[in-house]
Design a protein around this motif. Structure first.
Motif, PDB file in Angstrom:
ATOM      1  N   LEU A 154      39.550  36.766  51.038  1.00 42.02           N
ATOM      2  CA  LEU A 154      40.518  35.956  50.277  1.00 42.02           C
ATOM      3  C   LEU A 154      41.741  35.615  51.115  1.00 42.02           C
ATOM      4  O   LEU A 154      42.250  34.487  51.057  1.00 42.02           O
ATOM      5  CB  LEU A 154      40.932  36.688  48.997  1.00 42.02           C
ATOM      6  N   MET A 202      35.578  50.721  43.088  1.00 43.14           N
ATOM      7  CA  MET A 202      34.952  49.937  44.154  1.00 43.14           C
ATOM      8  C   MET A 202      35.185  50.633  45.503  1.00 43.14           C
ATOM      9  O   MET A 202      36.315  51.028  45.789  1.00 43.14           O
ATOM     10  CB  MET A 202      35.541  48.521  44.178  1.00 43.14           C
ATOM     11  N   PHE A 226      50.617  42.598  37.196  1.00 39.68           N
ATOM     12  CA  PHE A 226      50.700  41.801  35.968  1.00 39.68           C
ATOM     13  C   PHE A 226      50.387  42.709  34.777  1.00 39.68           C
ATOM     14  O   PHE A 226      49.304  43.301  34.728  1.00 39.68           O
ATOM     15  CB  PHE A 226      49.693  40.639  35.997  1.00 39.68           C
ATOM     16  N   CYS A 258      33.668  38.127  40.541  1.00 34.73           N
ATOM     17  CA  CYS A 258      34.969  37.449  40.682  1.00 34.73           C
ATOM     18  C   CYS A 258      34.825  35.958  40.379  1.00 34.73           C
ATOM     19  O   CYS A 258      35.705  35.335  39.774  1.00 34.73           O
ATOM     20  CB  CYS A 258      35.525  37.607  42.094  1.00 34.73           C
ATOM     21  N   PRO A 269      39.894  42.627  35.236  1.00 35.89           N
ATOM     22  CA  PRO A 269      39.488  44.041  35.194  1.00 35.89           C
ATOM     23  C   PRO A 269      39.924  44.781  36.457  1.00 35.89           C
ATOM     24  O   PRO A 269      40.025  44.165  37.526  1.00 35.89           O
ATOM     25  CB  PRO A 269      37.959  43.984  35.103  1.00 35.89           C
ATOM     26  N   PRO A 292      43.408  32.455  38.133  1.00 36.14           N
ATOM     27  CA  PRO A 292      43.886  31.407  39.035  1.00 36.14           C
ATOM     28  C   PRO A 292      42.883  31.004  40.120  1.00 36.14           C
ATOM     29  O   PRO A 292      42.050  31.807  40.532  1.00 36.14           O
ATOM     30  CB  PRO A 292      45.143  32.021  39.666  1.00 36.14           C
ATOM     31  N   HIS A 313      37.246  33.017  38.810  1.00 39.42           N
ATOM     32  CA  HIS A 313      38.065  32.393  39.857  1.00 39.42           C
ATOM     33  C   HIS A 313      37.293  31.324  40.614  1.00 39.42           C
ATOM     34  O   HIS A 313      36.137  31.530  40.972  1.00 39.42           O
ATOM     35  CB  HIS A 313      38.496  33.435  40.895  1.00 39.42           C
ATOM     36  N   TYR A 333      48.177  32.177  32.361  1.00 37.31           N
ATOM     37  CA  TYR A 333      46.946  32.944  32.209  1.00 37.31           C
ATOM     38  C   TYR A 333      47.258  34.163  31.354  1.00 37.31           C
ATOM     39  O   TYR A 333      48.394  34.633  31.329  1.00 37.31           O
ATOM     40  CB  TYR A 333      46.438  33.433  33.579  1.00 37.31           C
ATOM     41  N   HIS A 364      39.301  47.527  39.553  1.00 38.90           N
ATOM     42  CA  HIS A 364      38.125  47.907  40.348  1.00 38.90           C
ATOM     43  C   HIS A 364      38.421  49.226  41.052  1.00 38.90           C
ATOM     44  O   HIS A 364      38.295  49.338  42.272  1.00 38.90           O
ATOM     45  CB  HIS A 364      37.776  46.798  41.335  1.00 38.90           C
ATOM     46  N   ARG A 370      49.788  35.287  49.291  1.00 37.60           N
ATOM     47  CA  ARG A 370      49.699  36.744  49.101  1.00 37.60           C
ATOM     48  C   ARG A 370      49.196  37.367  50.393  1.00 37.60           C
ATOM     49  O   ARG A 370      48.296  36.821  51.026  1.00 37.60           O
ATOM     50  CB  ARG A 370      48.704  37.079  47.978  1.00 37.60           C
ATOM     51  N   TRP A 429      48.757  43.170  49.304  1.00 31.47           N
ATOM     52  CA  TRP A 429      48.972  42.712  47.926  1.00 31.47           C
ATOM     53  C   TRP A 429      47.619  42.411  47.268  1.00 31.47           C
ATOM     54  O   TRP A 429      47.369  42.784  46.113  1.00 31.47           O
ATOM     55  CB  TRP A 429      49.877  41.463  47.914  1.00 31.47           C
ATOM     56  N   ALA A 454      46.700  37.994  31.347  1.00 31.20           N
ATOM     57  CA  ALA A 454      46.345  38.957  32.402  1.00 31.20           C
ATOM     58  C   ALA A 454      45.235  39.884  31.920  1.00 31.20           C
ATOM     59  O   ALA A 454      45.491  40.925  31.312  1.00 31.20           O
ATOM     60  CB  ALA A 454      47.577  39.750  32.827  1.00 31.20           C
ATOM     61  N   ILE A 512      43.088  43.753  43.475  1.00 35.17           N
ATOM     62  CA  ILE A 512      41.679  44.036  43.179  1.00 35.17           C
ATOM     63  C   ILE A 512      41.545  45.413  42.517  1.00 35.17           C
ATOM     64  O   ILE A 512      40.880  45.560  41.493  1.00 35.17           O
ATOM     65  CB  ILE A 512      40.814  43.961  44.465  1.00 35.17           C
ATOM     66  N   PRO A 569      45.082  45.580  39.021  1.00 33.79           N
ATOM     67  CA  PRO A 569      45.828  44.350  38.701  1.00 33.79           C
ATOM     68  C   PRO A 569      47.093  44.610  37.880  1.00 33.79           C
ATOM     69  O   PRO A 569      48.097  43.899  38.033  1.00 33.79           O
ATOM     70  CB  PRO A 569      44.826  43.506  37.899  1.00 33.79           C
ATOM     71  N   LEU A 626      41.698  30.491  43.694  1.00 38.85           N
ATOM     72  CA  LEU A 626      42.048  31.311  44.865  1.00 38.85           C
ATOM     73  C   LEU A 626      41.847  30.570  46.193  1.00 38.85           C
ATOM     74  O   LEU A 626      41.862  31.186  47.255  1.00 38.85           O
ATOM     75  CB  LEU A 626      41.221  32.604  44.849  1.00 38.85           C
TER      76      LEU A 626
HETATM   77  C1  HEC Z   1      37.524  38.417  33.579  1.00 40.96           C
HETATM   78  C2  HEC Z   1      38.083  37.507  34.548  1.00 40.96           C
HETATM   79  C3  HEC Z   1      38.395  37.998  35.944  1.00 40.96           C
HETATM   80  C4  HEC Z   1      37.567  38.647  36.843  1.00 40.96           C
HETATM   81  C5  HEC Z   1      36.133  39.092  36.644  1.00 40.96           C
HETATM   82  C6  HEC Z   1      38.336  38.784  38.072  1.00 40.96           C
HETATM   83  N1  HEC Z   1      39.581  38.260  37.919  1.00 40.96           N
HETATM   84 FE1  HEC Z   1      41.027  38.106  39.338  1.00 40.96          FE
HETATM   85  N2  HEC Z   1      42.332  37.428  37.959  1.00 40.96           N
HETATM   86  C7  HEC Z   1      42.029  37.127  36.636  1.00 40.96           C
HETATM   87  C8  HEC Z   1      43.233  36.795  35.922  1.00 40.96           C
HETATM   88  C9  HEC Z   1      43.328  36.399  34.439  1.00 40.96           C
HETATM   89  C10 HEC Z   1      44.290  36.894  36.851  1.00 40.96           C
HETATM   90  C11 HEC Z   1      45.794  36.741  36.549  1.00 40.96           C
HETATM   91  C12 HEC Z   1      46.539  38.082  36.695  1.00 40.96           C
HETATM   92  C13 HEC Z   1      45.859  39.298  36.145  1.00 40.96           C
HETATM   93  O1  HEC Z   1      45.074  39.217  35.164  1.00 40.96           O
HETATM   94  O2  HEC Z   1      46.084  40.396  36.713  1.00 40.96           O
HETATM   95  C14 HEC Z   1      43.684  37.259  38.136  1.00 40.96           C
HETATM   96  C15 HEC Z   1      44.365  37.366  39.336  1.00 40.96           C
HETATM   97  C16 HEC Z   1      43.759  37.554  40.569  1.00 40.96           C
HETATM   98  C17 HEC Z   1      44.414  37.443  41.866  1.00 40.96           C
HETATM   99  C18 HEC Z   1      45.871  37.044  42.098  1.00 40.96           C
HETATM  100  C19 HEC Z   1      45.954  35.551  42.371  1.00 40.96           C
HETATM  101  C20 HEC Z   1      47.340  35.065  42.653  1.00 40.96           C
HETATM  102  O3  HEC Z   1      47.487  33.991  43.233  1.00 40.96           O
HETATM  103  O4  HEC Z   1      48.309  35.748  42.285  1.00 40.96           O
HETATM  104  C21 HEC Z   1      43.492  37.760  42.813  1.00 40.96           C
HETATM  105  C22 HEC Z   1      43.703  37.810  44.315  1.00 40.96           C
HETATM  106  C23 HEC Z   1      42.249  38.057  42.131  1.00 40.96           C
HETATM  107  N3  HEC Z   1      42.444  37.902  40.771  1.00 40.96           N
HETATM  108  C24 HEC Z   1      41.075  38.437  42.750  1.00 40.96           C
HETATM  109  C25 HEC Z   1      39.923  38.838  42.066  1.00 40.96           C
HETATM  110  C26 HEC Z   1      38.762  39.416  42.701  1.00 40.96           C
HETATM  111  C27 HEC Z   1      38.605  39.644  44.188  1.00 40.96           C
HETATM  112  C28 HEC Z   1      37.867  39.696  41.717  1.00 40.96           C
HETATM  113  C29 HEC Z   1      36.508  40.342  41.838  1.00 40.96           C
HETATM  114  C30 HEC Z   1      36.463  41.664  42.409  1.00 40.96           C
HETATM  115  C31 HEC Z   1      38.461  39.271  40.462  1.00 40.96           C
HETATM  116  N4  HEC Z   1      39.705  38.762  40.720  1.00 40.96           N
HETATM  117  C32 HEC Z   1      37.850  39.371  39.219  1.00 40.96           C
HETATM  118  C33 HEC Z   1      40.773  37.157  36.079  1.00 40.96           C
HETATM  119  C34 HEC Z   1      39.666  37.774  36.636  1.00 40.96           C
END
Ligand code: HEC
Length: 114
Positions: A110, A98, A75, A35, A93, A50, A39, A88, A95, A59, A63, A90, A68, A71, A52
């Motif tokens: 978080l 998981m 989005f 993550c 990936p 974004p 992030h 961003y 999970h 959130r 949510w 979207a 996780i 997504p 976090l």
């Molecule tokens: C390859 C990059 C990438 C990885 C790896 C990733 N994220 Fe994200 N994440 C994003 C992007 C880009 C967004 C914007 C919305 C979307 O892509 O769904 C996002 C959105 C989020 C949001 C929403 C934030 C908001 O304020 O709305 C959360 C919570 C989040 N990620 C948690 C995680 C967690 C926990 C992990 C690890 C298990 C993770 N992400 C792994 C790129 C990533």
């Protein structure tokens, strides 16, 4: 009696270390599950997704769990999305494989950032 008291101490110490491991696991999963590559929390991490650092004030727990696991439920994949005034693509990936215990630990971690 002394042995009994000694084993109580051992049990208490084990329970304490188990809860310490549990408390740490959200933070360690955030790194080990990748993550952090996308992030930032408290000034550390990537900017593909974004920041976090205050996600828990916007959130709720369920949510965050959905985000996780799936997504795209929030989005549409590959689209431009605006979160807190920033754009961003979207690409987070999913999970779906998981374990629930890890999803929960990450989401609770978080959600605690207000
Ligand atoms: C390859 C990059 C990438 C990885 C790896 C990733 N994220 Fe994200 N994440 C994003 C992007 C880009 C967004 C914007 C919305 C979307 O892509 O769904 C996002 C959105 C989020 C949001 C929403 C934030 C908001 O304020 O709305 C959360 C919570 C989040 N990620 C948690 C995680 C967690 C926990 C992990 C690890 C298990 C993770 N992400 C792994 C790129 C990533």
């Amino acid at each position: 009696m002394q042995k009994f008291i000694a084993s109580l101490f051992v049990a208490a110490a084990l329970m304490f270390s188990a809860s310490a491991v549990f408390a740490a696991s959200g933070a360690s999963l955030f790194s080990s599950e990748g993550c952090i590559a996308c992030h930032t929390i408290n000034g550390k991490g990537g900017t593909v997704g974004p920041n976090l650092s205050h996600v828990g004030s916007q959130r709720n727990l369920s949510w965050i769990k959905t985000q996780i696991i799936t997504p795209s439920a929030h989005f549409a994949s590959g689209r431009m999305v605006t979160i807190n005034g920033k754009s961003y693509i979207a690409i987070m990936p999913n999970h779906k494989d998981m374990p629930a215990s890890q999803v929960n630990a990450l989401a609770e971690y978080l959600e605690s950032f207000k």
